[in-house]
Design a protein around this motif. Structure first.
Motif, PDB file in Angstrom:
ATOM      1  N   GLU A  99       0.830  -1.211   0.000  1.00  0.00           N
ATOM      2  CA  GLU A  99       0.000   0.000   0.000  1.00  0.00           C
ATOM      3  C   GLU A  99       0.860   1.255   0.000  1.00  0.00           C
ATOM      4  O   GLU A  99       0.627   2.173  -0.773  1.00  0.00           O
ATOM      5  N   GLU A 115     -15.514  -7.448  10.117  1.00  0.00           N
ATOM      6  CA  GLU A 115     -14.107  -7.409   9.671  1.00  0.00           C
ATOM      7  C   GLU A 115     -13.630  -8.834   9.353  1.00  0.00           C
ATOM      8  O   GLU A 115     -12.868  -9.043   8.412  1.00  0.00           O
ATOM      9  N   ASP A 175     -15.060  -9.701   6.074  1.00  0.00           N
ATOM     10  CA  ASP A 175     -14.401  -8.903   5.026  1.00  0.00           C
ATOM     11  C   ASP A 175     -12.999  -9.429   4.734  1.00  0.00           C
ATOM     12  O   ASP A 175     -12.532  -9.386   3.588  1.00  0.00           O
ATOM     13  N   TYR A 224     -11.789 -10.484   1.163  1.00  0.00           N
ATOM     14  CA  TYR A 224     -10.634  -9.825   0.544  1.00  0.00           C
ATOM     15  C   TYR A 224      -9.670 -10.868  -0.027  1.00  0.00           C
ATOM     16  O   TYR A 224      -9.243 -10.790  -1.180  1.00  0.00           O
ATOM     17  N   ARG A 262      -4.973  -2.683   5.615  1.00  0.00           N
ATOM     18  CA  ARG A 262      -5.630  -1.588   6.352  1.00  0.00           C
ATOM     19  C   ARG A 262      -4.594  -0.704   7.071  1.00  0.00           C
ATOM     20  O   ARG A 262      -4.714   0.506   7.045  1.00  0.00           O
ATOM     21  N   GLN A 309      -2.910   1.530   4.733  1.00  0.00           N
ATOM     22  CA  GLN A 309      -3.774   2.662   4.375  1.00  0.00           C
ATOM     23  C   GLN A 309      -3.804   3.694   5.503  1.00  0.00           C
ATOM     24  O   GLN A 309      -3.823   4.890   5.260  1.00  0.00           O
ATOM     25  N   GLN A 310      -3.803   3.213   6.749  1.00  0.00           N
ATOM     26  CA  GLN A 310      -3.779   4.157   7.882  1.00  0.00           C
ATOM     27  C   GLN A 310      -2.489   4.975   7.852  1.00  0.00           C
ATOM     28  O   GLN A 310      -2.487   6.169   8.149  1.00  0.00           O
ATOM     29  N   LEU A 316      -5.427   7.370   4.983  1.00  0.00           N
ATOM     30  CA  LEU A 316      -6.627   7.151   4.172  1.00  0.00           C
ATOM     31  C   LEU A 316      -7.802   6.681   5.032  1.00  0.00           C
ATOM     32  O   LEU A 316      -7.654   5.803   5.895  1.00  0.00           O
ATOM     33  N   GLU A 317      -8.948   7.213   4.722  1.00  0.00           N
ATOM     34  CA  GLU A 317     -10.181   6.880   5.437  1.00  0.00           C
ATOM     35  C   GLU A 317     -10.480   5.372   5.344  1.00  0.00           C
ATOM     36  O   GLU A 317     -10.922   4.758   6.310  1.00  0.00           O
ATOM     37  N   GLU A 318     -10.213   4.756   4.167  1.00  0.00           N
ATOM     38  CA  GLU A 318     -10.575   3.334   4.000  1.00  0.00           C
ATOM     39  C   GLU A 318      -9.722   2.403   4.864  1.00  0.00           C
ATOM     40  O   GLU A 318     -10.007   1.218   4.977  1.00  0.00           O
ATOM     41  N   ARG A 372      -9.564   2.659   8.008  1.00  0.00           N
ATOM     42  CA  ARG A 372     -10.149   2.553   9.360  1.00  0.00           C
ATOM     43  C   ARG A 372     -10.824   1.204   9.547  1.00  0.00           C
ATOM     44  O   ARG A 372     -11.385   0.643   8.622  1.00  0.00           O
ATOM     45  N   THR A 373     -10.743   0.681  10.775  1.00  0.00           N
ATOM     46  CA  THR A 373     -11.363  -0.622  11.057  1.00  0.00           C
ATOM     47  C   THR A 373     -12.134  -0.531  12.371  1.00  0.00           C
ATOM     48  O   THR A 373     -11.943   0.403  13.151  1.00  0.00           O
TER      49      THR A 373
END
Ligand code: FAD
Length: 420
Positions: free
Chosen positions: A40, A94, A97, A101, A372, A375-376, A380-382, A384-385
């Motif tokens: 990422e 999660e 998901d 994924y 994730r 991304q954090q 990035l907002e996406e 978040r978990t």
């Protein structure tokens, strides 16, 4: 001692290039978590360096059972009691998901031997069977998995064994070749611009105004951001994390090749098999369908995997007596990371990002939460978990050596033996 999956795996040769003096991001740990995060940050244009004390995937990511299941350990009801229904629902989502994924990645982008073979969850006692059947019928709305109940009379269609008292089939479960998954995640990370330096243990992380000085066996790297992706191998490098994850040895054996037909006769639908004992065992056909790969917690005190072969073989033969005279050709072990609340944890402590604690079920969780946390790190907002901000509990008198493990496992074995 070499995991079955590692034999003939085209692993990259040890990296000999010098360390760069700077990187935007240093990821410590070249397993599923670290490589997914690195992909990422590198893809977003951040210079990303992945370091590992051993070779690529030296930890669990090259030596697991390759079983893919819904992997959030606490039940929805447990989590509701702890955090309320909304957070509980989102944490459970999660888990679903993470499976979705890995399924999407494996069927569309990478080749890791994904097989949607489902899993037979065998009941260790008649009471376990009735609890399972009840739970399968009363799944929380929005968290349903595709499950069929298999009474003992129909069990032979799943496994040639009378050991279980019926069970359930989880149709969404799957299996992968662990090393092929590792190599695929590595290629994605490298393909996005990340670099790997293996055989390069990190010995200290010092805070400096610009970020961190990462001290390694091969020199110092100045980094703006650092991710700790060390899971069950988290040592004294970060005492705060070491106090929050318990390294627990997990052991596996593979039989000699039995032939596809013989394996099919034992596990007709080639499913993964796990059971409802507290000291869990799990097995499956190998990726080529020729062998049985069997795992479990074999030792109270951690031992050389070879020393665990007799116990694991006994456990296997208890379930499948047909394998009494079969030879074990491979035995290996690795360290998984348990947490005190049996949840994975990701976030940031003292400026250092971390992602770990899959409680022995990181095949779907580590690639997903690794992405994730990457991304954090990019803000990035996406990224978040539902786990963000949850307390990451430690225990008094625990500093990294789980002294309480041997008595607990012994007690669980007794409970399993008497079938409570
Ligand atoms: C025998 C066994 C069977 C398993 N079976 C399954 C299964 O069937 N299904 C499932 O879901 N999960 C299974 N697991 C668990 C799963 O493999 C792990 O949860 C997952 O691989 C964790 O990935 P990771 O990248 O977080 O950690 P790891 O792959 O363990 O990587 C951590 C890395 O950190 C490195 N490291 C640590 N300290 C340092 C340092 N100071 N400097 C540099 N590098 C460092 C280590 O060398 C290691 O390579 C199994 C595990 C084992 C051992």
């Amino acid at each position: 001692m070499t995991p079955l999956w590692m034999e003939n795996a085209p692993l990259p040769p040890p990296s000999e290039e010098p360390l760069p003096s700077r990187a935007d991001v240093v990821v410590i740990g070249a397993g599923y978590t670290g490589l997914s995060a690195a992909r990422e940050t590198a893809a977003a244009g951040r210079s990303t360096l992945v370091l590992d004390a051993g070779g690529l995937g030296a930890g669990c990511s090259s030596r697991n059972g390759g079983q893919v299941a819904y992997s959030i350990k606490p039940t929805y009801n447990d989590l509701t009691g702890r955090f309320g229904a909304d957070v509980a629902f989102r944490i459970c989502r999660e888990g679903l998901d993470a499976m979705a994924y890995l399924r999407a990645l494996s069927t569309r982008e990478i080749d890791c031997g994904w097989r949607q073979n489902g899993c037979f969850f065998g009941a260790h006692t008649p009471r376990h069977f009735s609890n399972m059947a009840r739970d399968a019928e009363r799944q929380p709305r929005g968290l349903e998995q595709s499950i069929s109940v298999v009474p003992k009379a129909e069990q032979a269609a799943e496994i040639a064994s009378a050991y279980y008292h019926g069970g359930c089939v989880y149709h969404d479960d799957a299996s992968v070749d662990p090393t092929r998954l590792l190599l695929a995640l590595w290629r994605r990370a490298i393909g996005s611009g990340a670099t790997l330096r293996d055989h390069c243990a990190v010995t200290a992380i010092n805070t400096v105004p610009e970020g961190f000085d990462v001290l390694t066996e091969r020199g110092v790297v100045r980094a703006r951001q650092v991710l700790l992706a060390t899971n069950g191998y988290s040592g004294p490098l970060s005492p705060w994390h070491q106090r929050r994850v318990m390294p627990i040895g997990s052991y596996q054996i593979a039989t000699e090749p039995l032939g596809v037909e013989a394996v099919r006769a034992l596990i007709p639908r080639a499913r993964n098999i796990v059971d409802s004992r507290r000291v869990v065992v799990y097995f499956r056909p190998s990726a080529d369908g020729e062998r049985i790969v069997f795992g479990g917690r074999a030792a109270l005190a951690e031992k050389n995997p070879l020393a665990c072969v007799p116990r694991l073989k006994r456990m296997l033969v208890q379930i499948l007596p047909q394998l009494q005279s079969v030879r074990v050709s491979h035995a290996w072990a690795g360290w998984v990371a348990y947490t005190f609340d049996t949840l994975p944890h990701l976030g940031r402590h003292a400026g250092i990002y971390y992602c770990m604690g899959y409680c022995g079920q990181g095949v779907p969780l580590a690639p997903y939460f690794g992405k994730r946390i990457g991304q954090q790190m990019l803000g990035l907002e996406e990224g978040r978990t539902a786990l963000d901000g949850l307390p990451f509990p430690a225990r008094p008198y625990y500093w990294g050596k789980p002294w309480f493990l041997a008595p607990s496992v012994f007690a669980y074995r007794v409970i399993d033996a008497i079938g409570v």
